[in-house]
Scaffold this active site. Structure first.
Site, PDB file in Angstrom:
ATOM      1  NE  ARG A  31     -23.248  39.111  34.571  1.00  0.00           N
ATOM      2  CZ  ARG A  31     -24.296  39.131  34.049  1.00  0.00           C
ATOM      3  NH1 ARG A  31     -25.020  38.167  33.330  1.00  0.00           N
ATOM      4  NH2 ARG A  31     -25.076  40.247  34.428  1.00  0.00           N
ATOM      5  CG  ASP A  84     -27.206  31.583  22.755  1.00  0.00           C
ATOM      6  OD1 ASP A  84     -27.372  31.903  24.046  1.00  0.00           O
ATOM      7  OD2 ASP A  84     -28.134  31.693  21.977  1.00  0.00           O
ATOM      8  CB  SER A  85     -29.653  27.885  19.910  1.00  0.00           C
ATOM      9  OG  SER A  85     -30.443  28.923  20.427  1.00  0.00           O
ATOM     10  CG  ASP A 115     -28.469  31.754  33.078  1.00  0.00           C
ATOM     11  OD1 ASP A 115     -29.518  31.466  33.542  1.00  0.00           O
ATOM     12  OD2 ASP A 115     -27.923  32.722  32.621  1.00  0.00           O
ATOM     13  CB  CYS A 151     -35.008  32.395  34.854  1.00  0.00           C
ATOM     14  SG  CYS A 151     -35.109  31.987  33.282  1.00  0.00           S
TER      15      CYS A 151
END
Length: 394
Positions: free
Chosen positions: A213, A251-252, A298, A338
């Site tokens: 970030r 975002d969901s 991400d 990830c």
């Protein structure tokens, strides 16, 4: 007397290299009748002691706590937590007024496999990934309070979603010590971070993206930014502070978007550069106009075990291909995986395949990874789970 795990002939070699896992296929027999989570001694086929650890059901049968004979008692927990704290002190993360969020214990990387401890101001959030750590949670919390010398005033236990599904235990996330602390701020390099350890993902924040970030902040000035899978909006906050002229968060999860909006308002009240959308990532990428010259991908782990690897690589390819198709010339793509079972080489190959399919030329500007408070045990390379690339797209 502790129960004994006896290995098959030759199966001690990985332990002689200090790898902290004993796989079920390496075990010849078990002397005694240990319950899952019990502390057991591990012996070679020649009846030589080699390690002590927590026994568990599954392919990883023992998580090693020590390669020297020790009692797993209060002094053990204090010693390991003290060592972990000293690492974070060396990193300059402990006691800073402008930075109050960091990881104190990172599983195998700190000699405590199956245990995560994150610090949020004066609250520590403990997460167990093994029944052994779950059964030791009260002793760990007590040792933590002593080691942190007053810096930790509350300890929250959050393991409902991380312990093995079939474990015969009843579990409720709860405070083991103290409770909510009014007025506590969760700061990342001076930024007020939205954190929800009660109902949020992980322990409440993706701490492992902190340095990434910070890098994005330096590269955001004057850019139009899309933050996909934004969760609490950390990359969005970094882009706004870095001088982006437009930032969109997607975002969901409606709860994630709520946290993102709260974070933007707390740090940049009334800032009209930011908008947030509750939408599926693939749907958003399909329908969006090519207005972004910095995109962050991400996603959550597409593969949590090897059986899902092929499907995960297809998912990463589709996702990155869509981003390459839509990003503006001269744009920057921050893309991550990830998934521990996806190697750096597999991820890079998948991303480059995506670029080729989209017909875009790309250059690697940065290769990214987890920060130093998520250390990797040199004898346990599997601990290097976060992979990322910053790409310049012609």
């Amino acid at each position: 007397m502790r129960n004994k795990v006896i290995l098959k002939k030759g199966k001690e070699e990985s332990l002689q290299r200090f790898h902290p896992w004993v796989f079920s296929g390496a075990i010849a027999s078990i002397d005694g009748d240990p319950e899952e989570g019990d502390v057991v001694d591990v012996y070679t086929s020649r009846n030589e002691w080699i390690a002590v650890g927590h026994i568990q059901v599954g392919s990883i049968a023992v998580r090693v706590l020590s390669f020297t004979p020790v009692s797993i008692d209060a002094d053990f927990w204090i010693g390991r937590l003290y060592n972990a704290r000293m690492v974070r002190c060396a990193l300059g993360l402990v006691g800073r007024k402008d930075h109050t969020v960091y990881r104190l214990v990172h599983g195998e990387g700190d000699g405590l496999p199956g245990l995560i401890i994150d610090i949020y101001g004066h609250t520590a959030v403990i997460q167990a990934h093994s029944i052994g750590m779950h059964r030791s949670r009260f002793e760990i919390a007590e040792a933590l309070k002593k080691v942190m010398d007053g810096q930790v005033q509350a300890v929250y236990y959050k393991s409902e979603t991380t312990l093995p599904d079939k474990a015969p235990i009843e579990l409720n996330d709860c405070y083991l010590d103290g409770g909510p602390i009014n007025g506590d701020e969760w700061l990342e390099y001076g930024m007020k971070m939205p954190v929800d350890w009660i109902s949020g993902q992980k322990t409440g924040l993706f701490i492992d993206q902190r340095e990434n970030r910070a890098l994005l902040e330096k590269m955001s000035e004057g850019r139009t930014v899309l933050n996909m899978f934004c969760y609490t909006g950390g990359f969005s906050l970094a882009a706004l502070r870095g001088g982006a002229k437009l930032v969109h968060s997607v975002d969901s999860s409606a709860r994630a978007i709520e946290l993102t909006r709260n974070g933007v308002e707390n740090n940049f009240p009334g800032d009209m550069r930011h908008e947030a959308f509750v939408m599926d990532a693939f749907q958003y990428l399909d329908n969006m106009n090519p207005v972004y010259d910095l995109i962050v991908l991400d996603p959550p782990a597409f593969a949590k075990h090897k059986d899902a690897l092929k499907r995960a690589l297809i998912g990463y390819r589709r996702l990155n291909e869509k981003a390459f198709q839509k990003i503006r010339p001269g744009g920057l793509l921050f893309t991550f995986s990830c998934s521990q079972v996806v190697t750096k080489e597999q991820f890079r190959t998948t991303v480059f395949t995506s670029a080729a399919l989209a017909g875009r030329n790309v250059r690697i500007l940065h290769q990214l990874h987890q920060p130093a408070d998520h250390p990797v045990d040199i004898f346990h390379p599997e601990g290097e789970y976060l992979k990322g690339l910053v790409l310049y797209v012609e």
